[in-house]
Enzyme design. Structure first.
Site, mmCIF file in Angstrom:
data_model
loop_
_atom_site.group_PDB
_atom_site.id
_atom_site.type_symbol
_atom_site.label_atom_id
_atom_site.label_comp_id
_atom_site.label_asym_id
_atom_site.label_seq_id
_atom_site.Cartn_x
_atom_site.Cartn_y
_atom_site.Cartn_z
ATOM 1 N N ARG A 106 63.924 30.930 15.818
ATOM 2 C CA ARG A 106 65.347 30.613 15.964
ATOM 3 C C ARG A 106 66.004 30.397 14.600
ATOM 4 O O ARG A 106 67.133 30.844 14.360
ATOM 5 C CB ARG A 106 65.510 29.361 16.827
ATOM 6 C CG ARG A 106 66.962 28.980 17.109
ATOM 7 C CD ARG A 106 67.049 27.649 17.831
ATOM 8 N NE ARG A 106 68.436 27.279 18.111
ATOM 9 C CZ ARG A 106 68.838 26.024 18.312
ATOM 10 N NH1 ARG A 106 67.964 25.023 18.252
ATOM 11 N NH2 ARG A 106 70.101 25.754 18.563
ATOM 12 N N HIS A 134 69.241 32.516 13.479
ATOM 13 C CA HIS A 134 70.490 31.785 13.243
ATOM 14 C C HIS A 134 70.925 31.873 11.780
ATOM 15 O O HIS A 134 72.114 31.760 11.481
ATOM 16 C CB HIS A 134 70.340 30.324 13.676
ATOM 17 C CG HIS A 134 70.441 30.145 15.157
ATOM 18 N ND1 HIS A 134 71.177 29.128 15.748
ATOM 19 C CD2 HIS A 134 69.909 30.867 16.180
ATOM 20 C CE1 HIS A 134 71.087 29.238 17.066
ATOM 21 N NE2 HIS A 134 70.315 30.270 17.354
ATOM 22 N N GLU A 179 76.304 24.825 8.199
ATOM 23 C CA GLU A 179 75.946 25.588 9.399
ATOM 24 C C GLU A 179 75.031 24.803 10.337
ATOM 25 O O GLU A 179 75.201 24.836 11.556
ATOM 26 C CB GLU A 179 75.237 26.885 9.002
ATOM 27 C CG GLU A 179 76.108 27.913 8.335
ATOM 28 C CD GLU A 179 75.305 29.115 7.861
ATOM 29 O OE1 GLU A 179 74.285 29.450 8.499
ATOM 30 O OE2 GLU A 179 75.685 29.721 6.832
ATOM 31 N N ASN A 193 74.024 25.180 16.437
ATOM 32 C CA ASN A 193 72.749 24.786 15.822
ATOM 33 C C ASN A 193 72.368 23.357 16.194
ATOM 34 O O ASN A 193 71.616 22.696 15.468
ATOM 35 C CB ASN A 193 72.832 24.939 14.304
ATOM 36 C CG ASN A 193 72.805 26.392 13.872
ATOM 37 O OD1 ASN A 193 72.031 27.185 14.396
ATOM 38 N ND2 ASN A 193 73.665 26.751 12.927
ATOM 39 N N HIS A 240 63.221 34.140 23.645
ATOM 40 C CA HIS A 240 63.241 32.931 24.469
ATOM 41 C C HIS A 240 61.928 32.735 25.227
ATOM 42 O O HIS A 240 61.789 31.783 25.972
ATOM 43 C CB HIS A 240 64.403 32.984 25.472
ATOM 44 C CG HIS A 240 65.744 32.860 24.824
ATOM 45 N ND1 HIS A 240 66.933 32.954 25.518
ATOM 46 C CD2 HIS A 240 66.104 32.650 23.533
ATOM 47 C CE1 HIS A 240 67.960 32.812 24.694
ATOM 48 N NE2 HIS A 240 67.469 32.625 23.473
ATOM 49 N N ASP A 294 60.385 28.817 28.967
ATOM 50 C CA ASP A 294 59.759 29.428 30.139
ATOM 51 C C ASP A 294 58.451 28.699 30.424
ATOM 52 O O ASP A 294 58.119 27.715 29.756
ATOM 53 C CB ASP A 294 59.586 30.947 29.971
ATOM 54 C CG ASP A 294 58.489 31.345 28.982
ATOM 55 O OD1 ASP A 294 57.736 30.463 28.524
ATOM 56 O OD2 ASP A 294 58.389 32.538 28.661
#
Length: 348
Positions: free
Chosen positions: A87, A91, A113, A119, A217, A269
């Site tokens: 991530r 990002h 950021e 974030n 993900h 998940d």
């Protein structure tokens, strides 16, 4: 007589060349470039030509090994951080290119950021500092934080069973980081399919590549901050749960994320620490934690791609690797632009 004719021919050729060059450089008083020659710079170089896998082979040959070793040590302590590293890289790259700007701290007069809405409670920054410290001991002021993010994402993905890909190196670190840039570039977890496609198209990624990268993900966890709209505010309507969400799964999520809670942690998940196909299987079963997860199958194209990826893990792995290479090459700072930070959270 022959000599005179020869001289006359030479003079005629010289006058012709002068006329051509004057047409290219009509200013007579200014010194012209070397007459009638091609541009020595040639066509612009590709990102791959600017970056290279062996960028540190002379200045810090141990760099990639140090990053890999430290990542594997971190995953032994907390395997779930693999999703955090992936991530961080995404990002970072999605906001003005892969320049390490995500890692910078906010200051008294600037919100960085990392403190933007998109974030919220992002993880892994202290661990990136740990890698940077190990590199600084061996190769001071040499390896950029942006390159560390790129290597960490790849090595962490491999560390939890995912694919590998070549990482081109030579990025430099930005001195600028703005929360507004993050919140106007990164895709919100409440986007529908059309909005996701538009967001990725701005970075020259196709709808299929968007679906493939959403497969990240499959590892990690998230906070209720991004799940709330799926449970309590679908399409902006208060207390409306996403009708595409499996009702039993919705009940489970509501227990984990009571209304108004932003900070509880939810697994992405069922196999949060293994890079596999379970994320897409969950999406097909209408068990996506974000609105954007379920959006992948809200039309026939997206449904077809997700179904295809579930049927072939090798295809997903290869397409994911290719998309990560492409993402990692988004508008890097190179040459003398930016800097090589000594500490990833602060400009030099």
């Amino acid at each position: 007589m022959a000599s005179s004719r020869s001289n006359l021919c030479v003079l005629s050729v010289l006058l012709l060349l002068a006329a051509v060059c004057e047409a290219r450089w009509p200013w007579a008083s200014a010194p012209a470039p070397a007459p009638c020659t091609e541009d020595p710079a040639g066509p612009p170089k590709s990102v791959e030509a600017i970056l290279s896998e062996d960028f540190y082979s002379y200045t810090c040959p141990q760099a990639t090994d140090i990053v890999k070793k430290t990542i594997l040590n971190i995953l032994e302590e907390n395997r779930n951080l693999a999703g955090g590293f992936l991530r961080l890289h995404f990002h970072d790259c999605w906001v003005n290119g892969c320049d390490g700007s995500l890692l910078l701290n906010s200051t008294a007069d600037n919100q960085a950021e990392r403190d933007g809405f998109t974030n919220f409670l992002i993880r892994g920054i202290p661990e990136i500092d740990r890698i940077k410290e190990a590199l600084e001991e061996v190769c001071p002021s040499t390896v950029s934080c942006a390159d560390i993010l790129a290597l960490a994402a790849r090595d962490a993905t491999v560390g939890v069973g995912g694919p590998s890909w070549p990482v081109f190196l030579g990025r430099r670190d930005s001195r600028v980081s703005l929360a507004l840039d993050a919140d106007t570039n990164l895709p919100f977890p409440s986007l529908n399919f059309t909005e996701l496609v538009q967001n990725f198209a701005r970075k020259d990624f196709s709808a299929r590549e968007m679906i493939v990268l959403s497969g990240s993900h499959t590892i990690g966890r998230t906070h209720c901050n991004g799940i709330g709209p799926n449970l309590y505010n679908y399409t902006g309507i208060d207390d409306l749960t996403n009708p595409n969400l499996d009702p039993i799964f919705a009940m489970v999520l509501k227990k984990q994320c009571p209304k108004g809670n932003r900070t509880n942690i939810v697994d992405m998940d069922r196999t949060k620490n293994l890079f596999d196909m379970d994320y897409y299987k969950g999406v097909l079963s209408h068990k996506g934690v974000f609105i954007s997860d379920l959006a992948l199958i809200e039309n026939t194209f997206g449904l077809g791609v997700v179904t295809e990826l579930v049927a072939s893990s090798s295809s997903f792995f290869q397409e994911f690797a290719d998309a990560m290479v492409k993402m990692g090459n988004l508008t890097p700072l190179t040459g003398t632009d930016g800097e090589i930070r000594k500490h990833c959270q602060f400009v030099n």
